[in-house]
Motif scaffolding. Sequence first.
Motif, PDB file in Angstrom:
ATOM      1  N   TRP A   1       6.804 -12.771   0.171  1.00  0.00           N
ATOM      2  CA  TRP A   1       6.639 -12.758  -1.283  1.00  0.00           C
ATOM      3  C   TRP A   1       7.688 -13.649  -1.945  1.00  0.00           C
ATOM      4  CZ3 TRP A   1       6.332  -6.703  -1.690  1.00  0.00           C
ATOM      5  CH2 TRP A   1       5.138  -6.277  -1.082  1.00  0.00           C
TER       6      TRP A   1
ATOM      7  N   SER B   1       6.930 -17.087  -4.049  1.00  0.00           N
ATOM      8  CA  SER B   1       7.458 -17.283  -5.400  1.00  0.00           C
ATOM      9  C   SER B   1       8.255 -18.576  -5.487  1.00  0.00           C
ATOM     10  CB  SER B   1       8.343 -16.100  -5.783  1.00  0.00           C
ATOM     11  OG  SER B   1       8.949 -16.294  -7.040  1.00  0.00           O
TER      12      SER B   1
ATOM     13  N   PHE C   1      11.642 -13.955  -9.649  1.00  0.00           N
ATOM     14  CA  PHE C   1      11.064 -13.118  -8.599  1.00  0.00           C
ATOM     15  C   PHE C   1      11.372 -11.647  -8.861  1.00  0.00           C
ATOM     16  CE2 PHE C   1      11.723 -10.659  -4.714  1.00  0.00           C
ATOM     17  CZ  PHE C   1      10.450 -10.725  -4.173  1.00  0.00           C
TER      18      PHE C   1
ATOM     19  N   LYS D   1       9.691 -10.361 -12.283  1.00  0.00           N
ATOM     20  CA  LYS D   1       8.229 -10.359 -12.347  1.00  0.00           C
ATOM     21  C   LYS D   1       7.558  -9.752 -11.114  1.00  0.00           C
ATOM     22  CE  LYS D   1       8.011 -14.393 -15.381  1.00  0.00           C
ATOM     23  NZ  LYS D   1       7.500 -15.772 -15.564  1.00  0.00           N
ATOM     24  N   ILE D   2       8.273  -9.682  -9.979  1.00  0.00           N
ATOM     25  CA  ILE D   2       7.676  -9.171  -8.742  1.00  0.00           C
ATOM     26  C   ILE D   2       8.486  -8.016  -8.160  1.00  0.00           C
ATOM     27  CG2 ILE D   2       6.939  -9.771  -6.404  1.00  0.00           C
ATOM     28  CD1 ILE D   2       6.652 -12.677  -7.355  1.00  0.00           C
TER      29      ILE D   2
ATOM     30  N   ILE E   1       7.622  -3.854  -8.436  1.00  0.00           N
ATOM     31  CA  ILE E   1       7.157  -3.211  -7.204  1.00  0.00           C
ATOM     32  C   ILE E   1       7.946  -1.928  -6.934  1.00  0.00           C
ATOM     33  CG2 ILE E   1       7.149  -3.454  -4.677  1.00  0.00           C
ATOM     34  CD1 ILE E   1       6.328  -6.355  -5.082  1.00  0.00           C
TER      35      ILE E   1
ATOM     36  N   ARG F   1      -0.087  -2.051 -13.370  1.00  0.00           N
ATOM     37  CA  ARG F   1       0.198  -3.122 -12.411  1.00  0.00           C
ATOM     38  C   ARG F   1      -1.069  -3.530 -11.678  1.00  0.00           C
ATOM     39  NH1 ARG F   1       4.464  -1.650  -7.986  1.00  0.00           N
ATOM     40  NH2 ARG F   1       2.601  -0.900  -6.931  1.00  0.00           N
TER      41      ARG F   1
END
Length: 283
Positions: free
Chosen positions: A176, A180, A190, A193-194, A198, A280
Amino acid sequence: MMKRKNIYILALMPFLALILMYEIVPLFTIIIESFQPDKGTGFTLENYHTVFTKLLYQKAIENSFFISLISSFFGILIGFLGTWSAEHIGKGFRRLYMTILNMVSNFAGVPLAFAYMILLGNAGLMAQVGREFGIEAMTNFDLYTKNGMTLIYVYFQVPLASLLIAPAFAGIKKEWKEASLILGGGAWSFWTKIGIPIITPTLIGTFSVLYCNALAAYATAYALMMNGLSLLPIQVAGSYVGDVQMRKGLGGALSVVMMIMMVAVILLNNRLSKNFQKGRVKA
């Protein structure tokens, strides 16, 4: 197949017996006693009236809620930053960090209270250093207050928070981050936004655990403050082991109020977690 299933059920019986004896039966006993007068039998709401009208118990609810909320927030913040740093420094440091966490997470209760008295008490090490160098903040810090107790609670919240958050960091895949990076995102984009989205459900669940852990903590607070600071666990214990008489009804009412405070936060956090996950997925 049926025989194997019966063996599994039989193996579960000791566990179920423990749950029944030490969880279910005490729970219903406390709830029933909370609606009974201390003397005699019958149904009464007097215990709950006492809890919500007497200043001592009002302060206990307020102090317990404040300390639990603030210590959980700072515990999860420090735990998050520490675990995040350990994940980025390297595997060797991460193993050392987790080892230290497992060690300090067991340092609580009376030894922890004694350690803080030596370090931050009125005649403690930090007070002596403050007097020597003229640092008023260190000299005048009062450990035996609500803020001092919050500081102690933060200590044992941080290891628990870190241990609960660590698996979430391990679940973030290297691919991931690479994807990114390929798409032009940096470390900040990263994580904002990720990464953080998570692990947010894990952070919410961790906050629930920390809040309940702080709300029910007893040994450290009692060893340090005795009855100097009104907290729900101390008042519950005092109702059942009072110097004059036991007040089971009042102790039961205080326990029920504490359980409601726990369940309310857990349900709210579960709702937030589910809403976040739905949002999400839609995104």
